[in-house]
Design a protein around this motif. Structure first.
Motif, PDB file in Angstrom:
ATOM      1  N   LEU A 192     123.962  21.756  27.715  1.00  0.00           N
ATOM      2  CA  LEU A 192     124.097  20.334  27.357  1.00  0.00           C
ATOM      3  C   LEU A 192     124.601  20.212  25.921  1.00  0.00           C
ATOM      4  O   LEU A 192     125.419  19.346  25.616  1.00  0.00           O
ATOM      5  CB  LEU A 192     122.753  19.616  27.490  1.00  0.00           C
ATOM      6  CG  LEU A 192     122.378  19.140  28.887  1.00  0.00           C
ATOM      7  CD1 LEU A 192     120.958  18.540  28.872  1.00  0.00           C
ATOM      8  CD2 LEU A 192     123.370  18.081  29.371  1.00  0.00           C
ATOM      9  N   GLY A 193     124.050  21.063  25.078  1.00  0.00           N
ATOM     10  CA  GLY A 193     124.469  21.056  23.671  1.00  0.00           C
ATOM     11  C   GLY A 193     125.958  21.354  23.547  1.00  0.00           C
ATOM     12  O   GLY A 193     126.664  20.714  22.751  1.00  0.00           O
TER      13      GLY A 193
ATOM     14  N   HIS B  18     114.394  23.561  29.694  1.00  0.00           N
ATOM     15  CA  HIS B  18     114.687  24.363  28.514  1.00  0.00           C
ATOM     16  C   HIS B  18     116.079  24.994  28.628  1.00  0.00           C
ATOM     17  O   HIS B  18     116.891  24.929  27.705  1.00  0.00           O
ATOM     18  CB  HIS B  18     113.628  25.458  28.360  1.00  0.00           C
ATOM     19  CG  HIS B  18     113.745  26.229  27.100  1.00  0.00           C
ATOM     20  ND1 HIS B  18     114.335  27.472  27.063  1.00  0.00           N
ATOM     21  CD2 HIS B  18     113.395  25.943  25.828  1.00  0.00           C
ATOM     22  CE1 HIS B  18     114.332  27.915  25.817  1.00  0.00           C
ATOM     23  NE2 HIS B  18     113.765  27.001  25.046  1.00  0.00           N
TER      24      HIS B  18
ATOM     25  N   ALA C 245     120.229  14.408  28.525  1.00  0.00           N
ATOM     26  CA  ALA C 245     119.339  15.079  27.558  1.00  0.00           C
ATOM     27  C   ALA C 245     117.973  14.379  27.513  1.00  0.00           C
ATOM     28  O   ALA C 245     116.933  15.048  27.510  1.00  0.00           O
ATOM     29  CB  ALA C 245     119.970  15.090  26.183  1.00  0.00           C
ATOM     30  N   THR C 246     117.994  13.055  27.465  1.00  0.00           N
ATOM     31  CA  THR C 246     116.699  12.350  27.422  1.00  0.00           C
ATOM     32  C   THR C 246     115.934  12.572  28.717  1.00  0.00           C
ATOM     33  O   THR C 246     114.703  12.675  28.724  1.00  0.00           O
ATOM     34  CB  THR C 246     116.866  10.832  27.196  1.00  0.00           C
ATOM     35  OG1 THR C 246     117.645  10.303  28.268  1.00  0.00           O
ATOM     36  CG2 THR C 246     117.564  10.545  25.880  1.00  0.00           C
TER      37      THR C 246
ATOM     38  N   ARG D 242     119.250  22.849  28.037  1.00  0.00           N
ATOM     39  CA  ARG D 242     119.590  22.325  26.723  1.00  0.00           C
ATOM     40  C   ARG D 242     120.823  22.988  26.098  1.00  0.00           C
ATOM     41  O   ARG D 242     121.613  22.305  25.442  1.00  0.00           O
ATOM     42  CB  ARG D 242     118.408  22.494  25.773  1.00  0.00           C
ATOM     43  CG  ARG D 242     117.331  21.501  26.030  1.00  0.00           C
ATOM     44  CD  ARG D 242     116.029  21.936  25.402  1.00  0.00           C
ATOM     45  NE  ARG D 242     114.928  21.173  25.960  1.00  0.00           N
ATOM     46  CZ  ARG D 242     114.626  19.941  25.534  1.00  0.00           C
ATOM     47  NH1 ARG D 242     115.285  19.390  24.541  1.00  0.00           N
ATOM     48  NH2 ARG D 242     113.658  19.276  26.106  1.00  0.00           N
ATOM     49  N   THR D 243     120.918  24.280  26.275  1.00  0.00           N
ATOM     50  CA  THR D 243     122.051  24.964  25.647  1.00  0.00           C
ATOM     51  C   THR D 243     123.408  24.496  26.211  1.00  0.00           C
ATOM     52  O   THR D 243     124.265  24.039  25.446  1.00  0.00           O
ATOM     53  CB  THR D 243     121.874  26.489  25.760  1.00  0.00           C
ATOM     54  OG1 THR D 243     120.617  26.825  25.163  1.00  0.00           O
ATOM     55  CG2 THR D 243     122.988  27.234  25.060  1.00  0.00           C
TER      56      THR D 243
ATOM     57  N   LYS E 255     124.044  12.488  26.784  1.00  0.00           N
ATOM     58  CA  LYS E 255     122.838  12.043  26.059  1.00  0.00           C
ATOM     59  C   LYS E 255     121.771  11.562  27.043  1.00  0.00           C
ATOM     60  O   LYS E 255     120.576  11.850  26.889  1.00  0.00           O
ATOM     61  CB  LYS E 255     123.188  10.901  25.088  1.00  0.00           C
ATOM     62  CG  LYS E 255     123.841  11.371  23.803  1.00  0.00           C
ATOM     63  CD  LYS E 255     124.023  10.179  22.885  1.00  0.00           C
ATOM     64  CE  LYS E 255     124.592  10.595  21.549  1.00  0.00           C
ATOM     65  NZ  LYS E 255     124.907   9.407  20.733  1.00  0.00           N
TER      66      LYS E 255
ATOM     67  N   LEU F  10     127.869  18.231  24.920  1.00  0.00           N
ATOM     68  CA  LEU F  10     127.771  17.086  24.006  1.00  0.00           C
ATOM     69  C   LEU F  10     128.553  17.360  22.714  1.00  0.00           C
ATOM     70  O   LEU F  10     129.331  16.525  22.244  1.00  0.00           O
ATOM     71  CB  LEU F  10     126.285  16.815  23.697  1.00  0.00           C
ATOM     72  CG  LEU F  10     126.007  15.639  22.765  1.00  0.00           C
ATOM     73  CD1 LEU F  10     126.492  14.319  23.392  1.00  0.00           C
ATOM     74  CD2 LEU F  10     124.509  15.531  22.446  1.00  0.00           C
TER      75      LEU F  10
END
Lengths: 669, 137
Positions: A460-461, A454, A497-498, A457-458, A494, A464
């Motif tokens: 990574l965002g 969790h 992320a997956t 994600r930030t 990506k 990306l």
């Protein structure tokens, strides 16, 4: 001389019966004191020598002789008529008193010849004479009367022989009569109807001897009979005793069988509680209760080993049951040191039983028995070599019970079951602890993964997003090299992320947080949404995207729409990813009322046969490595399969290298 | 034609900056609000064409904002896109929005979505609920 031989045989046979006490001897010269038993031999010798012999009368045995003794030569042809009978003559007309006095006066005289006017009428023995007198009780015998009439009057069946019959032949005829007639007189017929009584003494002797022999035979027969009866009785007694023994043995065997059956039943009860029951409370106590009622003993108890010295731990009373008239072994007596148990433990720890009676126990042992108030003890170790965990025992408080094989065998078996039970309980406890620990660790892992993924994600965002902005020139044009490097960052992000998505899903599956929520939904609508999203991806890659919804597909089903969408998205995403040209196809049908079927096929690289079974394992891609060319965590298919299985569905793969792949999903409705 | 207006409610400045820039690059007007309570106040004044709503916000959560506006007539023409790192929450709320984006968001995909929205003006939120579930790409 066959005739002489026959006579000799006959006489031999005759005289062979003679033993005893008659006062007559038959001898050539009336030899004195010749032993009676030799008479037969003597007679036959004499006949053999000269064919003649003499009959003399007198009391030779007592050395007495008298005037009227007679001597007469007899040979095989001698007839009664030819005998010189002067000395034995009794006139037939004489009164019986004269005959009587003749006998009285001549003690050795055994018979007289009855004459009538010098013609012999017969010979009558003294015995026969008196017999006749006796039979005529109180009536004088008038010897003048014709002999036949006289004999008839006393109903006698005499044997009649002619006067020319040789004496030997007469003897033979007389003896050949039936035994009930053998004592009847013999009549010599001188002329027709003119019969005289013949009573040759030897004949009488023979008859007497024959009788004696018969009597002897009867006695013998009786004795034999008696003996047979006795032996038969003895046999019967023996048989009877045997029977009683058998009955006793059978009763004993029955009693032992009863004990055995009772013990077997007890064993079954013990096995049921110790080995198969899921109960965890009071198991040992229950086992001991079964034992005490089966064995009928005063005390049953279990001692457990507690830390003493390493090799020889002390023992403490763990469980006990006792007969109703007893009280429990008190707390202060429930501990035993190694020293106290002494030699017993050495035997027990070698796997052998202790059977001890107080009267022949060693002093320290009997002290131990007295401590319990036990007079007879049976102890069996619980455990196995190297791991003795206790002792189980029977104790008798009054009698000195001899423990038999059944007792020992029963207790041994129970000890083994007890050991199995205690070991099983121990390992179950350990297993439960280990399981708790593992569950906790897994939960912690899952929570950590969820949190980490969790939180990832930030950033990574940001990576990306900024890189994509850079890549398409939002911050100014890039050189080709810069652009391709930005693309690498984008692809890597990506992929990352997956990876994070997959890990989160797996974490949720592991935590059991991923649940199937069933609700009615429109199948075609759901398919349409999936199609919209995936068509976009497929067509971006230049692939044809085909969706076929067969008429058999129901409008509405009850299921977890979100998870079914996830499954389709995963499968279609994979198909698009691994297909460079051609098409990706989704087909939906319902081959039966109970099944909804999804088929995702492509014209992609395909999957080799040997990988088919591994493809659903986590972190697996066809070439066994995570390649950049086909990004993916390798968790996608694993999670897809787990989701399908949570729905009690089935996923199958049909694929060949270079010929594309078809995944078929069947979900029960 | 006036530019579309997008309201970006996101407390992470980097992400809000990225969304704003990506939208501006395709001619959206954008405004960023990093606080749930402020966002609610702002929404009462003006309904945007596109609402990009993060779920984790200070003071008032994205979920509460969604609950407040999704049945409101004034937001009938607002295209609501949920952005969340929590896929489960997204799934729970997707019925009340038009689109769901899981973090990290693919900006290109997002731009394509926004571009289509621009050309597809009449679409009402209730008719076209689409969600972008987790994909393997």
């Amino acid at each position: 001389m066959p005739r002489n031989n026959a006579l000799k045989d006959r006489l031999d046979e005759l005289f062979s019966h003679i033993t005893g006490s008659e006062q007559v001897s038959i001898a050539q010269e009336a030899p004195k004191n010749r032993p009676r038993r030799q008479t037969s031999k003597y007679l036959s010798d004499n006949i053999n020598r000269d064919g003649r012999f003499q009959i003399s009368a007198g009391n030779g045995a007592n050395g007495l002789s008298y005037e009227n003794s007679f001597s007469v030569e007899v040979d095989n042809s001698t007839t009664v008529g030819s005998l010189d009978l002067q000395n034995f003559r009794v006139d037939l007309n004489a009164e019986s008193s004269l005959v009587d006095s003749a006998f009285r006066e001549n003690q050795g005289l055994v018979g007289v010849i009855l004459c009538d006017k010098d013609i012999i009428q017969g010979i009558i023995s003294r015995r026969k004479f008196y017999e006749h007198l006796g039979k005529q009780f109180g009536v004088s015998i008038f010897l003048k009367r014709p002999i036949l009439v006289m004999l008839e009057s006393i109903q006698t069946k005499a044997l009649t022989v002619p006067a020319t019959c040789a004496i030997a032949e007469t003897v033979r005829l007389a003896l050949d009569r039936p035994t009930d007639q053998i004592f009847e007189p013999v009549l010599v017929e001188f002329a027709a109807g003119d019969a005289s009584l013949l009573d040759i003494y030897t004949l009488l002797l023979a008859q007497t001897k024959l009788l004696a022999a018969l009597q002897q035979q009867i006695v013998k027969d009786n004795a034999e009979l008696e003996q047979r009866v006795q032996s038969r009785s003895a046999e019967l007694l023996k048989v009877n005793a045997n029977l009683e023994l058998q009955i006793f043995e059978r009763r004993l065997a029955e009693e032992r069988l009863q004990v055995r059956l009772r013990y077997e039943k007890t064993l079954n009860q013990c096995a049921a509680v110790l080995l198969t029951s899921g109960e965890s409370h009071g198991i040992i106590q229950k086992t001991l209760t079964y034992l005490i009622s089966a064995v009928e003993v005063s005390r049953v108890f279990v001692l457990e080993t507690i830390a003493g010295s390493d090799s020889h731990p002390d023992l403490r009373l763990r469980n006990q049951v006792y007969a109703t008239n007893l009280s429990p072994i008190p707390e202060q007596l429930s501990f035993f040191s190694v020293e106290e148990l002494g030699a017993w433990l050495r035997i027990l720890w070698s796997g052998k039983p202790i059977t001890s009676q107080i009267s022949d126990a060693a002093p320290d042992e009997s002290a131990l028995l007295e401590k319990f108030g036990i007079t007879s003890i049976l102890l069996i170790p619980i455990g196995q070599v190297g791991n003795w965990i206790g002792v189980i025992g029977f104790g008798e408080t009054k009698t000195e019970r001899i423990w038999d094989d059944y007792d020992i065998q029963l207790l041994y078996t129970v000890a083994q079951m007890l050991y199995a039970y205690l070991e099983r309980r121990q390992s179950a406890l350990e297993l439960a602890r280990a399981h708790d620990k593992a569950v906790k660790a897994n939960l912690f892992k899952s929570e950590l993964l969820a949190k980490v993924s969790h939180e990832l994600r930030t950033p990574l965002g940001a990576v990306l997003g900024y890189t994509q902005l850079l890549h398409y020139g939002s911050y100014g044009d890039l050189t080709n090299e810069q652009k391709s490097i930005a693309q690498v960052v984008i692809d890597s992000t990506k992929y990352l992320a997956t990876l994070v998505n997959g890990i989160l899903d797996q974490a949720q599956l592991d935590k059991g947080q991923l649940v199937i929520n069933k609700a009615p939904f429109q199948v075609r609508e759901m398919v349409k949404e999936v199609e919209n999203r995936m068509r976009f991806l497929a067509e971006n890659k230049g692939l044809e995207f085909i969706v076929i919804v067969e008429p058999s597909t129901p409008n509405e089903i009850t299921g977890d729409r979100v998870r079914i969408e996830q499954i389709l998205t995963n499968l279609l995403g994979n198909a698009i990813k691994f297909t460079e040209e051609g098409y990706v196809k989704l087909r939906i049908a319902s081959p039966s009322n109970a099944i909804l079927l999804f088929e995702v096929s492509d014209t992609g690289v395909g999957i080799p046969e040997k990988e088919h079974s591994r493809i659903f394992d986590p972190f697996t891609q066809v070439d066994g490595s995570l390649t950049r060319r086909h990004d993916g965590t390798g968790l996608g298919l694993s999670i897809t399969k787990q989701l399908i299985e949570m729905m009690k569905g089935l996923i199958t793969l049909n694929s060949q290298v270079g010929k594309g792949s078809t995944f078929t999903v069947e979900i029960p409705l | 034609m006036d530019n579309k207006f997008a309201l970006i409610i996101e407390d992470n400045p980097m992400l809000s900056n990225i969304f704003a820039r990506a939208l501006r690059d395709i001619n959206y007007e954008t405004e960023i609000i990093p606080d749930g309570k402020l966002a609610l106040d702002r929404l009462l004044i003006h309904a945007p064409d596109l609402l990009l709503l993060d779920m984790h916000l200070p003071n008032v959560s994205g979920r509460e904002i969604l609950e407040a506006i999704y049945e409101d007539q004034r937001f009938e023409n607002t295209y609501i896109v949920i952005v969340t790192a929590d896929a489960r929450m997204g799934e729970m709320l997707v019925d009340k929005a038009n689109f769901l984006l899981n973090k990290p968001v693919d900006i290109i995909q997002f731009q394509q979505l926004a571009e289509r929205l621009k050309n597809n003006h009449q679409k009402t939120p209730q008719q076209s609920r689409m969600k972008n579930s987790k994909t393997e790409n």
